[in-house]
Design a protein around this motif. Structure first.
Motif, PDB file in Angstrom:
ATOM      1  N   GLY A 184      -6.575  -5.022  -2.377  1.00 15.86           N
ATOM      2  CA  GLY A 184      -6.980  -5.098  -0.973  1.00 15.86           C
ATOM      3  C   GLY A 184      -7.733  -6.378  -0.666  1.00 15.86           C
ATOM      4  N   ARG A 185      -8.591  -6.790  -1.587  1.00 15.70           N
ATOM      5  CA  ARG A 185      -9.332  -8.044  -1.391  1.00 15.70           C
ATOM      6  C   ARG A 185      -8.385  -9.240  -1.432  1.00 15.70           C
ATOM      7  N   TYR A 186      -7.431  -9.206  -2.342  1.00 18.69           N
ATOM      8  CA  TYR A 186      -6.454 -10.292  -2.453  1.00 18.69           C
ATOM      9  C   TYR A 186      -5.626 -10.383  -1.169  1.00 18.69           C
ATOM     10  N   ILE A 187      -5.177  -9.237  -0.683  1.00 19.47           N
ATOM     11  CA  ILE A 187      -4.354  -9.223   0.533  1.00 19.47           C
ATOM     12  C   ILE A 187      -5.147  -9.741   1.726  1.00 19.47           C
ATOM     13  N   ARG A 188      -6.391  -9.311   1.862  1.00 18.11           N
ATOM     14  CA  ARG A 188      -7.210  -9.790   2.979  1.00 18.11           C
ATOM     15  C   ARG A 188      -7.321 -11.319   2.954  1.00 18.11           C
ATOM     16  N   GLU A 189      -7.530 -11.864   1.759  1.00 18.63           N
ATOM     17  CA  GLU A 189      -7.705 -13.310   1.627  1.00 18.63           C
ATOM     18  C   GLU A 189      -6.402 -14.070   1.840  1.00 18.63           C
ATOM     19  N   HIS A 190      -5.328 -13.611   1.199  1.00 19.14           N
ATOM     20  CA  HIS A 190      -4.089 -14.386   1.193  1.00 19.14           C
ATOM     21  C   HIS A 190      -3.154 -14.049   2.358  1.00 19.14           C
ATOM     22  N   MET A 191      -3.227 -12.825   2.857  1.00 13.17           N
ATOM     23  CA  MET A 191      -2.401 -12.457   4.002  1.00 13.17           C
ATOM     24  C   MET A 191      -3.039 -12.936   5.296  1.00 13.17           C
ATOM     25  N   GLY A 192      -4.380 -13.042   5.262  1.00 15.86           N
ATOM     26  CA  GLY A 192      -5.097 -13.547   6.421  1.00 15.86           C
ATOM     27  C   GLY A 192      -5.156 -12.571   7.573  1.00 15.86           C
ATOM     28  N   ILE A 193      -5.457 -11.298   7.276  1.00 16.37           N
ATOM     29  CA  ILE A 193      -5.539 -10.293   8.335  1.00 16.37           C
ATOM     30  C   ILE A 193      -6.966  -9.769   8.444  1.00 16.37           C
ATOM     31  N   ASP A 194      -7.313  -9.339   9.625  1.00 15.02           N
ATOM     32  CA  ASP A 194      -8.679  -8.888   9.907  1.00 15.02           C
ATOM     33  C   ASP A 194      -8.816  -7.396   9.628  1.00 15.02           C
ATOM     34  N   ARG A 195      -8.674  -7.051   8.351  1.00 15.40           N
ATOM     35  CA  ARG A 195      -8.859  -5.667   7.898  1.00 15.40           C
ATOM     36  C   ARG A 195      -9.715  -5.715   6.649  1.00 15.40           C
ATOM     37  N   THR A 196     -10.553  -4.686   6.444  1.00 15.65           N
ATOM     38  CA  THR A 196     -11.355  -4.635   5.231  1.00 15.65           C
ATOM     39  C   THR A 196     -10.456  -4.253   4.059  1.00 15.65           C
ATOM     40  N   PRO A 197     -10.861  -4.561   2.828  1.00 16.11           N
ATOM     41  CA  PRO A 197     -10.067  -4.127   1.679  1.00 16.11           C
ATOM     42  C   PRO A 197      -9.825  -2.623   1.667  1.00 16.11           C
ATOM     43  N   GLU A 198     -10.837  -1.862   2.066  1.00 13.44           N
ATOM     44  CA  GLU A 198     -10.691  -0.396   2.090  1.00 13.44           C
ATOM     45  C   GLU A 198      -9.635   0.024   3.111  1.00 13.44           C
ATOM     46  N   GLN A 199      -9.659  -0.607   4.296  1.00  5.81           N
ATOM     47  CA  GLN A 199      -8.654  -0.286   5.312  1.00  5.81           C
ATOM     48  C   GLN A 199      -7.255  -0.669   4.847  1.00  5.81           C
ATOM     49  N   ILE A 200      -7.154  -1.802   4.188  1.00  7.80           N
ATOM     50  CA  ILE A 200      -5.859  -2.252   3.676  1.00  7.80           C
ATOM     51  C   ILE A 200      -5.310  -1.252   2.668  1.00  7.80           C
ATOM     52  N   VAL A 201      -6.158  -0.783   1.751  1.00  8.49           N
ATOM     53  CA  VAL A 201      -5.720   0.184   0.737  1.00  8.49           C
ATOM     54  C   VAL A 201      -5.227   1.463   1.393  1.00  8.49           C
ATOM     55  N   GLU A 202      -5.962   1.957   2.375  1.00  3.15           N
ATOM     56  CA  GLU A 202      -5.558   3.205   3.027  1.00  3.15           C
ATOM     57  C   GLU A 202      -4.227   3.046   3.756  1.00  3.15           C
ATOM     58  N   GLU A 203      -4.015   1.911   4.399  1.00  2.00           N
ATOM     59  CA  GLU A 203      -2.752   1.701   5.107  1.00  2.00           C
ATOM     60  C   GLU A 203      -1.593   1.512   4.129  1.00  2.00           C
ATOM     61  N   LEU A 204      -1.864   0.864   3.006  1.00  3.27           N
ATOM     62  CA  LEU A 204      -0.838   0.760   1.973  1.00  3.27           C
ATOM     63  C   LEU A 204      -0.454   2.145   1.452  1.00  3.27           C
ATOM     64  N   LEU A 205      -1.459   2.963   1.188  1.00  5.40           N
ATOM     65  CA  LEU A 205      -1.187   4.312   0.684  1.00  5.40           C
ATOM     66  C   LEU A 205      -0.408   5.133   1.696  1.00  5.40           C
ATOM     67  N   ASP A 206      -0.753   5.004   2.969  1.00  2.00           N
ATOM     68  CA  ASP A 206      -0.009   5.729   4.006  1.00  2.00           C
ATOM     69  C   ASP A 206       1.483   5.404   3.909  1.00  2.00           C
ATOM     70  N   GLY A 207       1.781   4.102   3.818  1.00  2.00           N
ATOM     71  CA  GLY A 207       3.172   3.680   3.786  1.00  2.00           C
ATOM     72  C   GLY A 207       3.899   4.104   2.536  1.00  2.00           C
ATOM     73  N   VAL A 208       3.251   3.980   1.392  1.00  4.43           N
ATOM     74  CA  VAL A 208       3.919   4.287   0.127  1.00  4.43           C
ATOM     75  C   VAL A 208       4.077   5.797  -0.045  1.00  4.43           C
ATOM     76  N   VAL A 209       3.069   6.556   0.332  1.00  8.60           N
ATOM     77  CA  VAL A 209       3.176   8.020   0.239  1.00  8.60           C
ATOM     78  C   VAL A 209       4.336   8.521   1.096  1.00  8.60           C
ATOM     79  N   ALA A 210       4.484   7.968   2.295  1.00  4.11           N
ATOM     80  CA  ALA A 210       5.591   8.377   3.163  1.00  4.11           C
ATOM     81  C   ALA A 210       6.936   8.123   2.498  1.00  4.11           C
ATOM     82  N   ARG A 211       7.060   7.013   1.799  1.00  4.56           N
ATOM     83  CA  ARG A 211       8.319   6.696   1.125  1.00  4.56           C
ATOM     84  C   ARG A 211       8.557   7.619  -0.069  1.00  4.56           C
TER      85      ARG A 211
END
Length: 226
Positions: free
Chosen positions: A63-90
């Motif tokens: 999540g920290r890597y994605i925030r830094e390199h993707m350049g989005i205004d989300r916290t690492p915790e928010q990024i992890v939760e959104e990633l999990l939402d997407g992967v769990v659905a799949r």
């Protein structure tokens, strides 16, 4: 550490310690698809090379890597939760088993070899995958939200071995990434490495195989390194 120890005469390691993503189930494409969707949603930039840098990593570190390199205004915790939402659905739509992995896992359980799941994914992602296996296939489950130090630190594998009451040196860990292999080797396990999406270097306590297909429980004790 107390434990049953491996029994090479009867071809049994003391336990099998399984990584999940890329080793038991080929969910790395699900993570990568979700990362690109995240970049599109928030106007970030992302590459496949960056996605592959995250294979095997602790989720908050990712999540920290994605925030830094993707350049989005989300916290690492928010990024992890959104990633999990997407992967769990799949995963709820389809579980992509790695060739030979489910067969070896069930054969090991049938042979009486205790198995643990050692994954940096979180419990809510693990649950829908476990639902496709017989109850108590894994005697111990170590997830990334249950340890202080994630892979490549040895804590996850040490935690699993301790919970099973076995010496890590008598265990075979099964991994697909450098990060995971470092964690298992540092814990003292023999590491059976089957590359998937990223190349894995030769290293201490690593046994490289091209596939899990055709492997039987009796093949595993011969892999144990002194």
């Amino acid at each position: 550490m107390p434990g049953t120890g491996s029994d090479r005469a009867t071809h049994r390691p003391a336990a099998l310690l399984w990584d999940m993503d890329g080793t038991l189930v080929d969910t790395e494409p699900y993570w990568i698809e979700t990362e690109f969707a995240l970049a599109e949603r928030y106007g970030g930039t992302w590459t496949r090379a960056q996605a592959l840098d995250l294979v095997g990593n602790d989720l908050l570190a990712s999540g920290r890597y994605i925030r830094e390199h993707m350049g989005i205004d989300r916290t690492p915790e928010q990024i992890v939760e959104e990633l999990l939402d997407g992967v769990v659905a799949r995963v709820e739509q389809a579980v992509p088993w790695v060739p030979g992995a489910r067969e070896l896992l069930l054969a090991a359980v049938e042979a009486g070899i205790p198995c643990a799941l050692v994954t940096m994914s979180y419990e809510r992602f693990v649950a829908p995958i476990l639902a496709h296996l017989p109850p108590e296939t894994f005697r111990v489950i170590v997830t990334g939200d249950k340890v202080e130090m994630g892979k490549p630190h040895p804590e996850p594998y040490l935690t699993a071995a301790a919970a099973l009451g076995v010496d890590p040196a008598d265990c075979v860990a099964i991994e697909d990434s450098n990060t995971g292999a470092k964690s298992a080797a540092a814990a003292g396990c023999t590491v059976l490495v089957v590359e998937n999406h990223v190349p894995v270097l030769e290293g201490p306590r690593r046994v490289l195989r091209p596939t899990l297909e055709g492997l039987a429980p009796q093949d595993l004790a011969a892999m144990l390194l002194p």
